[in-house]
Scaffold this motif. Sequence first.
Motif, PDB file in Angstrom:
ATOM      1  N   PHE A 184     -10.591  -4.856   5.305  1.00  0.00           N
ATOM      2  CA  PHE A 184      -9.426  -4.187   4.750  1.00  0.00           C
ATOM      3  C   PHE A 184      -9.847  -2.795   4.315  1.00  0.00           C
ATOM      4  O   PHE A 184     -10.939  -2.611   3.767  1.00  0.00           O
ATOM      5  N   ASP A 185      -8.991  -1.795   4.537  1.00  0.00           N
ATOM      6  CA  ASP A 185      -9.313  -0.485   3.983  1.00  0.00           C
ATOM      7  C   ASP A 185      -8.865  -0.435   2.517  1.00  0.00           C
ATOM      8  O   ASP A 185      -8.271  -1.382   2.011  1.00  0.00           O
ATOM      9  N   ARG A 186      -9.164   0.648   1.860  1.00  0.00           N
ATOM     10  CA  ARG A 186      -8.917   0.762   0.417  1.00  0.00           C
ATOM     11  C   ARG A 186      -7.445   0.577   0.058  1.00  0.00           C
ATOM     12  O   ARG A 186      -7.106  -0.116  -0.890  1.00  0.00           O
ATOM     13  N   HIS A 187      -6.545   1.171   0.818  1.00  0.00           N
ATOM     14  CA  HIS A 187      -5.113   1.085   0.516  1.00  0.00           C
ATOM     15  C   HIS A 187      -4.580  -0.329   0.726  1.00  0.00           C
ATOM     16  O   HIS A 187      -3.767  -0.822  -0.066  1.00  0.00           O
TER      17      HIS A 187
ATOM     18  N   ARG B 185      -3.164  -2.816  -2.290  1.00  0.00           N
ATOM     19  CA  ARG B 185      -1.839  -3.450  -2.220  1.00  0.00           C
ATOM     20  C   ARG B 185      -1.932  -4.971  -2.416  1.00  0.00           C
ATOM     21  O   ARG B 185      -1.153  -5.571  -3.147  1.00  0.00           O
ATOM     22  N   ILE B 186      -2.912  -5.590  -1.761  1.00  0.00           N
ATOM     23  CA  ILE B 186      -3.083  -7.041  -1.859  1.00  0.00           C
ATOM     24  C   ILE B 186      -3.521  -7.438  -3.263  1.00  0.00           C
ATOM     25  O   ILE B 186      -2.988  -8.391  -3.851  1.00  0.00           O
ATOM     26  N   LEU B 187      -4.477  -6.715  -3.839  1.00  0.00           N
ATOM     27  CA  LEU B 187      -4.957  -7.055  -5.184  1.00  0.00           C
ATOM     28  C   LEU B 187      -3.915  -6.777  -6.259  1.00  0.00           C
ATOM     29  O   LEU B 187      -3.898  -7.455  -7.288  1.00  0.00           O
TER      30      LEU B 187
ATOM     31  N   GLU C 275       3.459  -3.872   9.430  1.00  0.00           N
ATOM     32  CA  GLU C 275       3.332  -3.281   8.103  1.00  0.00           C
ATOM     33  C   GLU C 275       2.968  -4.349   7.076  1.00  0.00           C
ATOM     34  O   GLU C 275       3.607  -5.398   7.011  1.00  0.00           O
ATOM     35  N   LEU C 276       1.977  -4.064   6.260  1.00  0.00           N
ATOM     36  CA  LEU C 276       1.543  -5.010   5.228  1.00  0.00           C
ATOM     37  C   LEU C 276       2.651  -5.281   4.216  1.00  0.00           C
ATOM     38  O   LEU C 276       2.843  -6.419   3.793  1.00  0.00           O
ATOM     39  N   ALA C 277       3.403  -4.266   3.838  1.00  0.00           N
ATOM     40  CA  ALA C 277       4.478  -4.435   2.852  1.00  0.00           C
ATOM     41  C   ALA C 277       5.524  -5.431   3.325  1.00  0.00           C
ATOM     42  O   ALA C 277       6.005  -6.249   2.541  1.00  0.00           O
ATOM     43  N   ASN C 278       5.877  -5.387   4.604  1.00  0.00           N
ATOM     44  CA  ASN C 278       6.866  -6.314   5.141  1.00  0.00           C
ATOM     45  C   ASN C 278       6.341  -7.745   5.169  1.00  0.00           C
ATOM     46  O   ASN C 278       7.099  -8.694   4.969  1.00  0.00           O
ATOM     47  N   VAL C 279       5.059  -7.909   5.419  1.00  0.00           N
ATOM     48  CA  VAL C 279       4.467  -9.240   5.476  1.00  0.00           C
ATOM     49  C   VAL C 279       4.352  -9.840   4.076  1.00  0.00           C
ATOM     50  O   VAL C 279       4.515 -11.041   3.891  1.00  0.00           O
ATOM     51  N   LEU C 280       4.111  -9.012   3.073  1.00  0.00           N
ATOM     52  CA  LEU C 280       3.988  -9.504   1.695  1.00  0.00           C
ATOM     53  C   LEU C 280       5.338  -9.713   1.009  1.00  0.00           C
ATOM     54  O   LEU C 280       5.390 -10.276  -0.081  1.00  0.00           O
TER      55      LEU C 280
END
Length: 114
Positions: A19-22, A26-28, A96-101
Amino acid sequence: MGIVTPWPYTSSLPQQTAFDRHELTRILDLYGRMVAAGKWRDYAMDFQRDVAVFSCFRRASERPEYRIEKRPALRSRQGMWALVSEAGAILKRGDELANVLAPVERKLMKLVSD
């Protein structure tokens, strides 16, 4: 003559997916909010050549309630992000990570509003 190989030898394949920093921020951030709500208590990260996985646990002795997977090889087909349930079913997949979360964040909103 022979073939000159540069030192150190590096192949074109990555040694591991991460995972990159961004993405990790977002996940943490979501993980921290779920811990504050009393829903999650532990997490684990697994980094392999083709997949990076963030697992969220209700208790450390159980299977993860959710797994957030990053598979860059699926970027052009189904999307590289996947939200996987405890039973192993893919709940959401996308680019997109936001859509998956989003399903987990909606669940968090219901917990806060109660």
